[in-house]
Design a protein around this motif. Sequence first.
Motif, PDB file in Angstrom:
ATOM      1  N   TRP A  13       0.853  -1.177   0.000  1.00 19.05           N
ATOM      2  CA  TRP A  13       0.000   0.000   0.000  1.00 19.05           C
ATOM      3  C   TRP A  13       0.896   1.236   0.000  1.00 19.05           C
ATOM      4  O   TRP A  13       1.773   1.377   0.874  1.00 19.05           O
ATOM      5  N   ARG A  44      -1.354  -1.473  -4.082  1.00 18.58           N
ATOM      6  CA  ARG A  44      -2.622  -0.921  -3.613  1.00 18.58           C
ATOM      7  C   ARG A  44      -2.401   0.561  -3.323  1.00 18.58           C
ATOM      8  O   ARG A  44      -1.375   0.941  -2.745  1.00 18.58           O
ATOM      9  N   ALA A 166     -11.565   2.576  -4.089  1.00 23.30           N
ATOM     10  CA  ALA A 166     -11.869   1.437  -3.220  1.00 23.30           C
ATOM     11  C   ALA A 166     -10.717   1.186  -2.250  1.00 23.30           C
ATOM     12  O   ALA A 166     -10.937   0.889  -1.062  1.00 23.30           O
ATOM     13  N   HIS A 167      -9.475   1.320  -2.741  1.00 25.67           N
ATOM     14  CA  HIS A 167      -8.311   1.139  -1.868  1.00 25.67           C
ATOM     15  C   HIS A 167      -8.289   2.203  -0.777  1.00 25.67           C
ATOM     16  O   HIS A 167      -7.954   1.924   0.380  1.00 25.67           O
ATOM     17  N   ARG A 169     -10.824   3.691   0.592  1.00 23.68           N
ATOM     18  CA  ARG A 169     -11.819   3.359   1.610  1.00 23.68           C
ATOM     19  C   ARG A 169     -11.331   2.226   2.509  1.00 23.68           C
ATOM     20  O   ARG A 169     -11.509   2.251   3.733  1.00 23.68           O
ATOM     21  N   THR A 170     -10.701   1.237   1.922  1.00 19.57           N
ATOM     22  CA  THR A 170     -10.156   0.134   2.721  1.00 19.57           C
ATOM     23  C   THR A 170      -9.060   0.636   3.656  1.00 19.57           C
ATOM     24  O   THR A 170      -8.991   0.258   4.827  1.00 19.57           O
ATOM     25  N   GLU A 172      -8.744   3.390   5.008  1.00 19.73           N
ATOM     26  CA  GLU A 172      -9.252   4.174   6.122  1.00 19.73           C
ATOM     27  C   GLU A 172      -9.506   3.305   7.350  1.00 19.73           C
ATOM     28  O   GLU A 172      -9.668   3.824   8.455  1.00 19.73           O
ATOM     29  N   GLY A 173      -9.529   2.001   7.157  1.00 23.98           N
ATOM     30  CA  GLY A 173      -9.721   1.077   8.267  1.00 23.98           C
ATOM     31  C   GLY A 173      -8.452   0.923   9.091  1.00 23.98           C
ATOM     32  O   GLY A 173      -7.414   1.529   8.801  1.00 23.98           O
ATOM     33  N   ASP A 175      -6.310  -1.596   9.531  1.00 22.75           N
ATOM     34  CA  ASP A 175      -5.236  -2.528   9.183  1.00 22.75           C
ATOM     35  C   ASP A 175      -4.085  -1.885   8.429  1.00 22.75           C
ATOM     36  O   ASP A 175      -2.944  -2.330   8.540  1.00 22.75           O
TER      37      ASP A 175
END
Length: 230
Positions: A13, A44, A166-167, A169-170, A172-173, A175
Amino acid sequence: MALHNGSPTVTVWSDIGCPWASLALHTLRAAARRRDLPLLIDHRAFPLELFNREPTPKFIVDPEVMAIAARLPELGWRLWDGPAHTYPVTTLPALEAVQAAKDPAIGGLRGSDELDDALRRAFYADSKCISVHAVILEIAEQCEHVDAKVLAQALARGSGRAEVYAHWRTAEGPDVQGSPHLFAAGGYAAHNPGATFTWTGSPYEGGLPRLDDYSAAWADELLDTIHRES
């Protein structure tokens, strides 16, 4: 263990405009080449400008580039020396191109990583405006495993944009901690591996990054791990 075409895969990422991510990717790729080990990188997007709601400031990138390049001159990086009006205000088009290039008809993971590497070199070493569509395609044409013509058609259809968002948004979690964050087999996860650094103060108030130490040993340890798992 994720395998693509028989090669172990590391998921990274990052933002192309993040010097620390570019350092980590250079270290990992260089270690794989030195050891002649197969490796694929699944990129990502960690789009800093979407998180921060502003372009990544040049006054932050420049001192980070200086701190890293002074310690590792083999990177070939230099401070931006292009015209001021050509400094990239966004990396989203470049991030989208890297995602679009994952299409097997364009380049797959191998071509996507090749394009990512070339875009980073263009920015950090050659002062190219990687915000511009034409510049991205010119760079893609120099990538052996990227079909630049098919990439151009894909980008014209908006390919890669949905994946970048989409990446985001992910990421933002909880992990994904930042750019870069690497994940691989066996539960491996590392945020900005190898670097020990701190800012002397807020960059918005004149603080500067201090790179106290950098060890490339993490890349060999990661390669050992993923090849054992495979």
